[in-house]
Design an enzyme around this catalytic site. Structure first.
Site, PDB file in Angstrom:
ATOM      1  N   SER A 238      88.843  58.084  -6.825  1.00 14.95           N
ATOM      2  CA  SER A 238      88.270  59.301  -7.392  1.00 14.95           C
ATOM      3  C   SER A 238      89.093  60.504  -6.931  1.00 14.95           C
ATOM      4  CB  SER A 238      86.809  59.470  -6.933  1.00 14.95           C
ATOM      5  OG  SER A 238      86.771  59.671  -5.527  1.00 14.95           O
ATOM      6  N   LYS A 239      88.690  61.686  -7.409  1.00 10.59           N
ATOM      7  CA  LYS A 239      89.430  62.903  -7.057  1.00 10.59           C
ATOM      8  C   LYS A 239      89.407  63.176  -5.550  1.00 10.59           C
ATOM      9  CE  LYS A 239      89.381  65.604 -11.332  1.00 10.59           C
ATOM     10  NZ  LYS A 239      90.829  65.790 -11.416  1.00 10.59           N
ATOM     11  N   ARG A 240      88.367  62.741  -4.889  1.00  7.49           N
ATOM     12  CA  ARG A 240      88.310  62.999  -3.437  1.00  7.49           C
ATOM     13  C   ARG A 240      89.379  62.210  -2.686  1.00  7.49           C
ATOM     14  NH1 ARG A 240      85.439  58.885  -0.688  1.00  7.49           N
ATOM     15  NH2 ARG A 240      84.446  57.412  -2.107  1.00  7.49           N
ATOM     16  N   HIS A 241      89.928  61.173  -3.321  1.00 11.87           N
ATOM     17  CA  HIS A 241      91.023  60.417  -2.709  1.00 11.87           C
ATOM     18  C   HIS A 241      92.382  61.019  -3.047  1.00 11.87           C
ATOM     19  CE1 HIS A 241      87.929  57.053  -3.137  1.00 11.87           C
ATOM     20  NE2 HIS A 241      88.154  57.119  -1.846  1.00 11.87           N
ATOM     21  N   GLY A 242      92.386  62.070  -3.843  1.00 12.88           N
ATOM     22  CA  GLY A 242      93.653  62.651  -4.273  1.00 12.88           C
ATOM     23  C   GLY A 242      94.113  62.158  -5.623  1.00 12.88           C
TER      24      GLY A 242
END
Length: 463
Positions: A238-242
Site C-alpha cells: 500500500s501507499k504506507r509502504h512507499g
C-alpha cells in the site's frame, strides 16, 4: 518454435502502479527475448470508472519505462460486436444457452447451496430449457459436468481444478455486453497470444477461460501467474509502504532503467546478479526462474538501485535528465556546460534526480542569499575560522587561471606554509562556500563558482 506473443491488458481506472508495471515488464521481456511480439490492450469496459486521463497516463508510463508495443493499441469497448459473434457461435454449437434467471433467483440458489454445506453456485436450471433471447435473458457457457481443468503454470507448476468447482458462467449479460472472461479469451485468440503472464489474482479466472477456449475449439495459451508484491512487513502493498504509481516515481526523479531493474528482481532471478543492463534483461529473461513466493517491496533497495544507475550513466545524459528538475526547483534554466560539472560533483551524494537537482541550490544562489546551517556556522565560523577565510581570500584572488588544479595547489600550500592541519582550514572554508558541512571537493566548488562568487562568499563569512 511458434512465435512468442504476449500482451499487457490494463484497465484505465487509475494510473499504472508497480504491480501492473512489473507484469508488463515480464510480458515485454519474454516477447523480446524470443524476438516475438508484445501487444498492449486497454480493457476499458468499466464505463463508469474508465477515464481517458488514465489511459494517457498508462501509455506515458509504458513509454517512459521503455516498454514499446507492437501493432495498434486495442480498446475492448471497440470490439463488442466481435465478442458477441463468438458468443453466437457458442449458442449455435450447443456450448452455450440462454438463461432467464434473475440475479435474485441466482442468489437464492447460492444461499440454498450454502445452507446445505455445498459450494454456492448457479444450479443450471435453464441448461436444458432451450430458451431463446428475451427481456432480461443472459447467455451462459454450458460447462462439462465432470472432469478436471488442468494447466501447467509457468510460475506455480501444475494446477488442476475440478469442474464441480465451477458453474455455468455468464458469458453475455442481460444488457447484451460480453463478460470479462469471454472478452479476454476472444482478444487473446485474435491477437495470437501464446503466453499470458498476469497477477495470481487471476488464477481463478484461468480454468473458466480454458473452458471457453475448449468450447470454441481454440488453442489454449501458456499461463503464468506471478504472486502479488508485498510490503516490507509482508502485508498487502500500500501507499504506507512507499508504493505509488509509476508516474509518481518519474516525478520524484527515479530513472526508468532503475525501476525496471528493481521490479524484475521482485519475483525473478538470474543467479545472484542484482543489477542488469536492459540488454542483459532481454538476454536472460526466458520465462523460467519466476518465483512462486511473494516478494517484498523495499524502497531503500530501490533507491540504492537508482543511485547505481545515476553513477554509471554518462555525465551528459545525467545532466540532460536533471535539467527539468533543476528548473522545477526554481534554480533556473541552466545550460549543459553548467549542469555537467554540478552533476559530477554531487551525483555520489544523491539517490534520485530530484534530490540531485536540489543539492545544487547552494551553488546557484548569490552569496548574499546563501544561508548558513546554524550549528556549522557556530562551530566553524568563529574567530579562528574567519581569520583563515580572510587569508585564503587573498591567496585565491591571486590564482590565475582560476582552475580546480591551481586552487587545490594554493590551498595545500597555505596549509603547509602556515604549519596547519587540513582539518583546521577545510571546515570554515566549506561552511563559507556551501553554508553547511557538505558538498564536493573544495577546489571543484570554487572553480564552479568562479573567482568573484568565491571571494564574495569568503568575505561574507569572514565579516
Amino acid at each position: 518454435m511458434t512465435q512468442v506473443v504476449t500482451r499487457f491488458a490494463p484497465s484505465p481506472t487509475g494510473h499504472l502502479h508497480i504491480g501492473g508495471a512489473r507484469t508488463a515488464i515480464f510480458c515485454w521481456l519474454l516477447a523480446r527475448h524470443f524476438n516475438g511480439r508484445f501487444h498492449l490492450r486497454i480493457e476499458d469496459t468499466d464505463l463508469l470508472r474508465s477515464k481517458q486521463e488514465y489511459t494517457d497516463s498508462i501509455l506515458a508510463s509504458m513509454r517512459w519505462l521503455g516498454l514499446d508495443w507492437d501493432g495498434e493499441l486495442t480498446y475492448q469497448t471497440q470490439r463488442t460486436g466481435i465478442y458477441n459473434a463468438y458468443v453466437d457461435k457458442l449458442l449455435e454449437n450447443g456450448h452455450a444457452y440462454w438463461c432467464s434467471c434473475t440475479p435474485e433467483t441466482v442468489e437464492a440458489m447460492r444461499e440454498e447451496a450454502r445452507a446445505k454445506g455445498l459450494k454456492p453456485r448457479y444450479n443450471g436450471c435453464c441448461r436444458n430449457r432451450d430458451l431463446g433471447p428475451g427481456e432480461g435473458h443472459c447467455v451462459r457457457l454450458k460447462a462439462p459436468l465432470s472432469g478436471k481443468v488442468v494447466f501447467d503454470d509457468l510460475v506455480k507448476g501444475k494446477i488442476a481444478v475440478d469442474v464441480g468447482e465451477l458453474d455455468d458462467m455468464v458469458i453475455r449479460r442481460a444488457d447484451g455486453m460480453p463478460t470479462y472472461n469471454m472478452a479476454v479469451v476472444v482478444d487473446d485468440h485474435d491477437m495470437g497470444i501464446t503466453h499470458v503472464i498476469r497477477g495470481d489474482d487471476h488464477v481463478s479466472n484461468t480454468p473458466r477461460q480454458i473452458l471457453i477456449y475448449e468450447a470454441l475449439g481454440l488453442s489454449v495459451p501458456r499461463f503464468g501467474h506471478v504472486p502479488m508484491i508485498l510490503g516490507p512487513d509482508r502485508q498487502k502493498l500500500s501507499k504506507r509502504h512507499g508504493a505509488r504509481a509509476v508516474i509518481e516515481y518519474q516525478q520524484d526523479g527515479l530513472l526508468p532503467q532503475a525501476l525496471v531493474n528493481y521490479l524484475v528482481r521482485l519475483g525473478w532471478s538470474h543467479g545472484n546478479q542484482e543489477l542488469f543492463t536492459p540488454e542483459e534483461l532481454v538476454e536472460y529473461f526466458d520465462g523460467t526462474n519466476l518465483n512462486p513466493a511473494a516478494a517484498a517491496f523495499d524502497p531503500t533497495k530501490l533507491e540504492w538501485c537508482n543511485a547505481h544507475f545515476m553513477r554509471e550513466m554518462p555525465l551528459a545524459e545525467l545532466a540532460a535528465l536533471t535539467a527539468p528538475f533543476v528548473e522545477q526547483a526554481g534554480l533556473g534554466n541552466l545550460p549543459q556546460e553548467r549542469l555537467e560539472p554540478l552533476c559530477a560533483m554531487f551525483r555520489e551524494r544523491a539517490n534520485n534526480l530530484k534530490a540531485l537537482a536540489e543539492s545544487f541550490r547552494p551553488l546557484l544562489v548569490p552569496a548574499a542569499e546563501l544561508e548558513y546551517a546554524e550549528k556549522d556556522a557556530a562551530k566553524h565560523l568563529a574567530e579562528a575560522g574567519k581569520a583563515h577565510l580572510t587569508a585564503l581570500a587573498a591567496v585565491f584572488a591571486a590564482c590565475a587561471p582560476f582552475t580546480a588544479e591551481n586552487l587545490e595547489a594554493a590551498l595545500n600550500a597555505y596549509v603547509a606554509d602556515n604549519g596547519l592541519k587540513f582539518k583546521e582550514v577545510a571546515p570554515p572554508l566549506r561552511t563559507a562556500l556551501m553554508g553547511f558541512m557538505g558538498g564536493s571537493h573544495l577546489n571543484e566548488i570554487m572553480a564552479f563558482l568562479g573567482r568573484d562568487e568565491t571571494l564574495a562568499r569568503l568575505e561574507k563569512a569572514a565579516g
